[in-house]
Design an enzyme around this catalytic site. Structure first.
Site, PDB file in Angstrom:
ATOM      1  N   LYS A 216       0.836  -1.209   0.000  1.00  0.00           N
ATOM      2  CA  LYS A 216       0.000   0.000   0.000  1.00  0.00           C
ATOM      3  C   LYS A 216       0.873   1.262   0.000  1.00  0.00           C
ATOM      4  O   LYS A 216       2.033   1.239   0.408  1.00  0.00           O
ATOM      5  CB  LYS A 216      -0.999  -0.069   1.145  1.00  0.00           C
ATOM      6  CG  LYS A 216      -1.984  -1.222   0.839  1.00  0.00           C
ATOM      7  CD  LYS A 216      -3.315  -1.147   1.456  1.00  0.00           C
ATOM      8  CE  LYS A 216      -4.185  -2.245   0.830  1.00  0.00           C
ATOM      9  NZ  LYS A 216      -5.263  -2.706   1.686  1.00  0.00           N
ATOM     10  N   ARG A 256      -2.774 -10.497   4.501  1.00  0.00           N
ATOM     11  CA  ARG A 256      -3.129 -10.582   3.071  1.00  0.00           C
ATOM     12  C   ARG A 256      -1.987  -9.933   2.300  1.00  0.00           C
ATOM     13  O   ARG A 256      -1.774  -8.718   2.417  1.00  0.00           O
ATOM     14  CB  ARG A 256      -4.448  -9.833   2.846  1.00  0.00           C
ATOM     15  CG  ARG A 256      -4.916  -9.804   1.395  1.00  0.00           C
ATOM     16  CD  ARG A 256      -6.189  -8.960   1.288  1.00  0.00           C
ATOM     17  NE  ARG A 256      -6.665  -8.930  -0.078  1.00  0.00           N
ATOM     18  CZ  ARG A 256      -6.181  -8.133  -1.032  1.00  0.00           C
ATOM     19  NH1 ARG A 256      -5.182  -7.314  -0.766  1.00  0.00           N
ATOM     20  NH2 ARG A 256      -6.669  -8.170  -2.252  1.00  0.00           N
TER      21      ARG A 256
HETATM   22  N1  PMM Z   1      -7.082  -4.471   0.219  1.00  0.00           N
HETATM   23  C1  PMM Z   1      -7.327  -4.543  -1.091  1.00  0.00           C
HETATM   24  C2  PMM Z   1      -8.287  -5.437  -1.606  1.00  0.00           C
HETATM   25  N2  PMM Z   1      -8.965  -6.259  -0.768  1.00  0.00           N
HETATM   26  N3  PMM Z   1      -9.409  -7.031   1.395  1.00  0.00           N
HETATM   27  C3  PMM Z   1      -9.198  -6.964   2.718  1.00  0.00           C
HETATM   28  N4  PMM Z   1      -9.912  -7.742   3.563  1.00  0.00           N
HETATM   29  N5  PMM Z   1      -8.287  -6.097   3.256  1.00  0.00           N
HETATM   30  C4  PMM Z   1      -7.546  -5.257   2.484  1.00  0.00           C
HETATM   31  O1  PMM Z   1      -6.740  -4.486   3.031  1.00  0.00           O
HETATM   32  C5  PMM Z   1      -7.767  -5.293   1.070  1.00  0.00           C
HETATM   33  C6  PMM Z   1      -8.721  -6.209   0.557  1.00  0.00           C
HETATM   34  C7  PMM Z   1      -6.596  -3.620  -2.028  1.00  0.00           C
HETATM   35  O2  PMM Z   1      -5.329  -4.104  -2.315  1.00  0.00           O
HETATM   36  P1  PMM Z   1      -4.931  -4.862  -3.684  1.00  0.00           P
HETATM   37  O3  PMM Z   1      -5.210  -3.937  -4.809  1.00  0.00           O
HETATM   38  O4  PMM Z   1      -3.515  -5.195  -3.534  1.00  0.00           O
HETATM   39  O5  PMM Z   1      -5.756  -6.113  -3.770  1.00  0.00           O
END
Ligand code: PMM
Length: 282
Positions: A216, A256
């Site tokens: 992020k 994650r």
């Molecule tokens: N961040 C992203 C997408 N899905 N789901 C959860 N539970 N927590 C998060 O922090 C989260 C998510 C955005 O990040 P990406 O673009 O790398 O998927």
């Protein structure tokens, strides 16, 4: 069955974004075959779960149609679930969650915690599977204008607790509710750091906690002069691994991440530092 109590170390959730425009890896795994192959790589690197998503949530992103989101995620969920992987479906739409569960998804990951789609909570209650409820204040098109808090830790914990109550009222078993403070969603860099510093307060809410800091922007700003562009997302994996280490020390249930191998190294260090007689997190 995926364990929902925090184990001796956090589970590692590998990210497969089947999108053309995610900030972290947009376009790389947009074709289903490429997404499935990437999921297999993450599993081979040691991921415990794979999170499959078809909608980019980066600030300002436009939403795909339901049909397009289904087209992106369902074949990927089915292929990986058929191979025995534990899959979470990252969606704000009940219809997409339902199709993914039919295709074998074992967890619903809703970054809106049921707020974006009035049908989601009932669907999750009926499915009877873990539901990840993230702190969310609105869609990506304007979420950064909602990054206003009196005290970000107190406010996020209160808003998460309110979601727990609403989700329970909709019939979701509280043992199936996982909480996520929502790093980068309606948060400034300082909000994200404050939440990370006080992660134990989120854990103290009494639900398993998922931490999603991977790649992020607030990590990309570290070490950069004020006003300079942040580091590109793929250069944020070392800082991500360090935040995973911190999440482990705070008792997170899962992290994650995009770079599974680096995260596992960081979690190994956290484990080793606990010593051989360490008790598991309650
Ligand atoms: N961040 C992203 C997408 N899905 N789901 C959860 N539970 N927590 C998060 O922090 C989260 C998510 C955005 O990040 P990406 O673009 O790398 O998927």
């Amino acid at each position: 069955m995926i364990p929902l109590v925090a184990g001796p170390r956090p589970l590692v959730m590998g990210v497969v974004n089947v999108t053309p425009d995610s900030f972290s890896d947009g376009g790389e795994w947009f074709e289903p075959e490429a997404a499935v192959a990437h999921g297999r790589e993450l599993l081979a690197a040691g991921a415990d779960l794979i999170d499959v998503g078809g909608e980019s949530t980066r600030p300002g992103a436009e939403r795909p149609s339901v049909e397009e989101e289904l087209r992106r995620v369902v074949p990927v969920v089915r292929a990986l679930a058929d191979e025995g992987a534990v899959i979470s479906i990252d969606t704000m739409r009940a219809s997409v969650a339902a199709a993914a569960v039919d295709a074998g998804a074992a967890i619903i990951n809703d970054v809106s915690a049921g707020l974006a789609d009035g049908e989601m909570a009932a669907l999750a209650a009926q499915a009877g599977i873990p539901f990840i409820a993230m702190h969310w204040r609105g869609h990506s098109t304007d979420m950064q204008s909602r990054a206003v808090y009196d005290d970000v830790v107190v406010d996020v914990c209160r808003e998460l607790q309110e979601r727990v109550e609403a989700l329970q009222d909709s019939g979701i078993d509280p043992v199936n509710i996982v909480l996520d403070p929502g790093f980068g969603f309606a948060k400034t860099a300082e909000h994200n750091w404050a939440l990370l510093r006080s992660l134990d307060e989120v854990v103290a809410l009494g639900h398993p906690v998922l931490v999603g800091t991977s790649r992020k922007t607030f990590l990309g700003r570290l070490g950069r002069p004020a006003g300079a562009d942040p580091k590109p997302p793929t250069e944020r994996d070392l800082s991500t691994a360090v935040t995973s280490f911190h999440a482990a020390r705070c008792g997170a249930w899962a992290v994650r991440v995009h770079d599974v191998a680096a995260t596992i190294e960081a979690l190994d260090v956290a484990d080793a530092l606990k010593g051989p007689d360490a008790e598991e997190h309650a």
